[in-house]
Design a protein around this motif. Structure first.
Motif, mmCIF file in Angstrom:
data_model
loop_
_atom_site.group_PDB
_atom_site.id
_atom_site.type_symbol
_atom_site.label_atom_id
_atom_site.label_comp_id
_atom_site.label_asym_id
_atom_site.label_seq_id
_atom_site.Cartn_x
_atom_site.Cartn_y
_atom_site.Cartn_z
ATOM 1 N N MET A 115 11.553 10.135 -9.428
ATOM 2 C CA MET A 115 10.363 9.355 -8.930
ATOM 3 C C MET A 115 9.055 10.242 -8.321
ATOM 4 O O MET A 115 8.108 9.910 -8.351
ATOM 5 C CB MET A 115 10.812 8.518 -7.703
ATOM 6 C CG MET A 115 11.490 7.200 -7.911
ATOM 7 S SD MET A 115 10.145 6.132 -8.840
ATOM 8 C CE MET A 115 9.311 5.493 -7.659
ATOM 9 N N LEU A 119 5.659 9.728 -9.355
ATOM 10 C CA LEU A 119 4.375 9.517 -8.281
ATOM 11 C C LEU A 119 3.438 10.628 -8.246
ATOM 12 O O LEU A 119 2.108 10.340 -7.963
ATOM 13 C CB LEU A 119 5.279 9.115 -6.865
ATOM 14 C CG LEU A 119 6.218 7.859 -6.718
ATOM 15 C CD1 LEU A 119 6.663 7.876 -5.456
ATOM 16 C CD2 LEU A 119 4.954 6.689 -7.078
ATOM 17 N N VAL A 129 2.853 2.188 -8.558
ATOM 18 C CA VAL A 129 4.203 2.106 -9.118
ATOM 19 C C VAL A 129 4.911 1.329 -8.071
ATOM 20 O O VAL A 129 5.296 1.731 -7.112
ATOM 21 C CB VAL A 129 4.677 3.617 -9.089
ATOM 22 C CG1 VAL A 129 6.163 3.488 -9.771
ATOM 23 C CG2 VAL A 129 3.768 4.694 -10.066
ATOM 24 N N THR A 130 5.375 0.053 -8.719
ATOM 25 C CA THR A 130 6.192 -0.767 -7.980
ATOM 26 C C THR A 130 7.723 -0.630 -8.224
ATOM 27 O O THR A 130 8.020 -0.758 -9.490
ATOM 28 C CB THR A 130 5.841 -2.161 -8.147
ATOM 29 O OG1 THR A 130 4.406 -2.427 -7.848
ATOM 30 C CG2 THR A 130 6.672 -3.204 -7.042
ATOM 31 N N ILE A 131 8.358 -0.338 -7.050
ATOM 32 C CA ILE A 131 9.838 -0.517 -7.332
ATOM 33 C C ILE A 131 10.372 -1.832 -7.480
ATOM 34 O O ILE A 131 10.386 -2.663 -6.508
ATOM 35 C CB ILE A 131 10.658 0.437 -6.226
ATOM 36 C CG1 ILE A 131 9.969 1.933 -6.352
ATOM 37 C CG2 ILE A 131 11.870 0.320 -6.588
ATOM 38 C CD1 ILE A 131 10.439 2.641 -5.126
ATOM 39 N N PHE A 146 12.519 3.769 -1.083
ATOM 40 C CA PHE A 146 11.030 3.251 -0.989
ATOM 41 C C PHE A 146 10.525 3.955 0.367
ATOM 42 O O PHE A 146 9.419 4.594 0.405
ATOM 43 C CB PHE A 146 11.115 2.044 -0.936
ATOM 44 C CG PHE A 146 9.589 1.391 -0.418
ATOM 45 C CD1 PHE A 146 8.631 1.660 -1.602
ATOM 46 C CD2 PHE A 146 9.507 0.856 0.753
ATOM 47 C CE1 PHE A 146 7.408 1.509 -1.035
ATOM 48 C CE2 PHE A 146 8.204 0.487 1.050
ATOM 49 C CZ PHE A 146 7.153 0.745 0.215
ATOM 50 N N ARG A 150 7.267 6.397 0.470
ATOM 51 C CA ARG A 150 6.323 6.026 1.195
ATOM 52 C C ARG A 150 5.716 6.768 1.867
ATOM 53 O O ARG A 150 4.566 6.987 2.323
ATOM 54 C CB ARG A 150 6.554 4.509 1.645
ATOM 55 C CG ARG A 150 5.159 3.969 2.220
ATOM 56 C CD ARG A 150 4.383 3.288 0.961
ATOM 57 N NE ARG A 150 3.147 2.608 1.526
ATOM 58 C CZ ARG A 150 2.167 3.112 1.931
ATOM 59 N NH1 ARG A 150 1.949 4.546 2.220
ATOM 60 N NH2 ARG A 150 1.123 2.251 2.545
ATOM 61 N N TYR A 153 3.761 9.196 -0.487
ATOM 62 C CA TYR A 153 2.728 8.671 -1.472
ATOM 63 C C TYR A 153 2.355 7.265 -1.091
ATOM 64 O O TYR A 153 3.182 6.228 -0.626
ATOM 65 C CB TYR A 153 3.608 8.456 -2.689
ATOM 66 C CG TYR A 153 4.088 9.725 -3.543
ATOM 67 C CD1 TYR A 153 3.143 10.537 -4.163
ATOM 68 C CD2 TYR A 153 5.233 10.324 -2.943
ATOM 69 C CE1 TYR A 153 3.684 11.621 -4.676
ATOM 70 C CE2 TYR A 153 5.900 11.287 -3.607
ATOM 71 C CZ TYR A 153 4.883 12.210 -4.500
ATOM 72 O OH TYR A 153 5.413 13.456 -4.904
ATOM 73 N N VAL A 156 2.987 3.908 -4.016
ATOM 74 C CA VAL A 156 4.220 3.392 -4.303
ATOM 75 C C VAL A 156 4.488 1.951 -3.530
ATOM 76 O O VAL A 156 3.910 1.845 -2.427
ATOM 77 C CB VAL A 156 5.569 4.390 -3.941
ATOM 78 C CG1 VAL A 156 5.613 4.648 -2.590
ATOM 79 C CG2 VAL A 156 6.933 3.816 -4.608
ATOM 80 N N THR A 158 6.849 -2.089 -3.547
ATOM 81 C CA THR A 158 8.263 -2.631 -3.718
ATOM 82 C C THR A 158 8.295 -4.048 -3.655
ATOM 83 O O THR A 158 7.196 -4.519 -3.300
ATOM 84 C CB THR A 158 9.521 -1.868 -2.983
ATOM 85 O OG1 THR A 158 10.747 -2.035 -3.329
ATOM 86 C CG2 THR A 158 9.590 -2.459 -1.355
#
Ligand code: FDA
Length: 305
Positions: A115, A119, A129-131, A146, A150, A153, A156, A158
């Motif tokens: 990740m 990222l 970027v969505t988890i 997450f 977070r 970054y 990111v 979720t």
């Protein structure tokens, strides 16, 4: 009966052997209908066309059956290439990733490393970027990952699922991080010990979460095909004087295309979740579980020789 059908398709969605059969058979029956193509370069034209119509996208490389470190690393490289293509082609697109496809079931440190590489590239190119959220046994770990990511970054985000009892508390805890959040009803087969068994309770909780997320001031993606939830969000935004740029609607590629365009014409942001890849089987089964009528055209193609 509805619950029986749903459970049947959700059980099938977990079957790796059938995934391999479907993979060998190819994705012809679903390509251009519910998935964009077998790889990202083949999907770019469809995304450009959606963007041209005023629809933003988030792209997802399908594939949940990842059991080796090498495959997880390959998936990471592909995600990085996808972000670079989004930037090069100037696409209006985010990407969505599943932690299992980056090695969640193998090694937590591996997922963090994967990740971090993704990222770093996403931050450089300004791509979100969505988890995605997977089944409940993976929820805690996914949210912990997450939160850790977070801290470093902002690109990111979720997903929270309204069918889980825990979600209201999760939303409260996450709200301090001011994330971009996607709210969904939830797509997996979960026991009544962790998730509301009745649709009515899921719908009520979904509305409650939309309201709380907007009241916390979070950028909220309302990901649903349900007119009742869409209407509720619009009315609520008007009542609470929430500007249109604090929320968006999201739908899956190939579902309710007319409604997607109507929302754009009404001035709402609309993002289409566009899957691509050879491992279309699990995704396809979950869509059948939700609403067989949606994709009966493709199902006919699957069973016909
Ligand atoms: P639901 O299936 O509850 O249907 C409610 C009503 O909406 C139906 O009775 C019908 O009236 C109407 N309707 C639904 N589909 C329709 C159609 N195609 N045409 C006409 N009417 C229709 N899940 C998850 O667990 N993790 C995730 O990360 C994600 N990510 C995600 C992203 C995006 C963009 C979307 C749209 C969805 C997800 N999901 C998900 C899936 C989600 O949890 C859920 O399973 C499906 O969206 C189905 O629920 P709905 O809210 O769409 O309506």
């Amino acid at each position: 009966m509805e619950a029986v059908t749903r459970n049947f398709f959700l059980c099938l969605s977990k079957n790796n052997w059938l995934n391999q059969v479907a993979r060998k058979r190819g994705s012809g029956i679903v390509t251009g209908k519910i998935i964009a193509g077998i790889d990202f370069p083949n999907s770019v034209q469809i995304i450009k066309e959606l963007n041209r119509k005023g629809l933003s996208t988030t792209v997802d490389h399908l594939g949940e059956f990842v059991h080796s470190k090498e495959t997880a690393i390959d998936r990471t490289k592909e995600a990085i290439e996808t972000i670079e293509t989004i930037a090069r082609e100037k696409l209006d697109s985010h990407i969505s990733v599943k932690m299992t496809s980056l090695g969640l079931d193998i090694d937590r440190d591996l997922v963090i490393r994967n990740m971090t590489s993704i990222l770093d590239t996403a931050e450089k190119h300004g791509v979100m970027v969505t988890i995605d959220m997977e089944d409940e046994p993976r929820c805690e770990q996914t949210l912990e990952l997450f939160k850790q990511l977070r801290e470093s970054y902002s690109c990111v985000s979720t997903v929270l699922q309204a069918y889980l009892y825990r979600t209201e508390q999760d939303l409260k805890k996450l709200s301090v991080l001011k994330p971009f959040l996607r709210l969904v009803k939830g797509a997996y087969k979960e026991p009544a010990t962790v998730a509301y068994p009745d649709k009515k309770d899921v719908d009520d909780n979904y509305k409650k979460l939309i309201r709380q997320s907007l009241e916390y001031g979070l950028y909220t993606a309302v990901a649903t095909h349900d007119d009742e939830m869409i209407g509720y969000t619009k009315e609520l935004a008007e009542k609470l004087k929430i500007p249109n740029d604090q929320f968006e609607f999201q739908m899956l590629y190939g579902m309710r295309s007319k409604t997607q365009m109507e929302l754009v014409e009404q001035g709402y942001k609309m993002r289409v979740y566009v899957p691509y890849g050879r491992d279309w089987y699990g995704y396809f089964m979950r869509r059948l579980a939700e609403r067989p009528a949606n994709i009966s055209f493709a199902f006919k193609g699957l069973v016909k020789k």
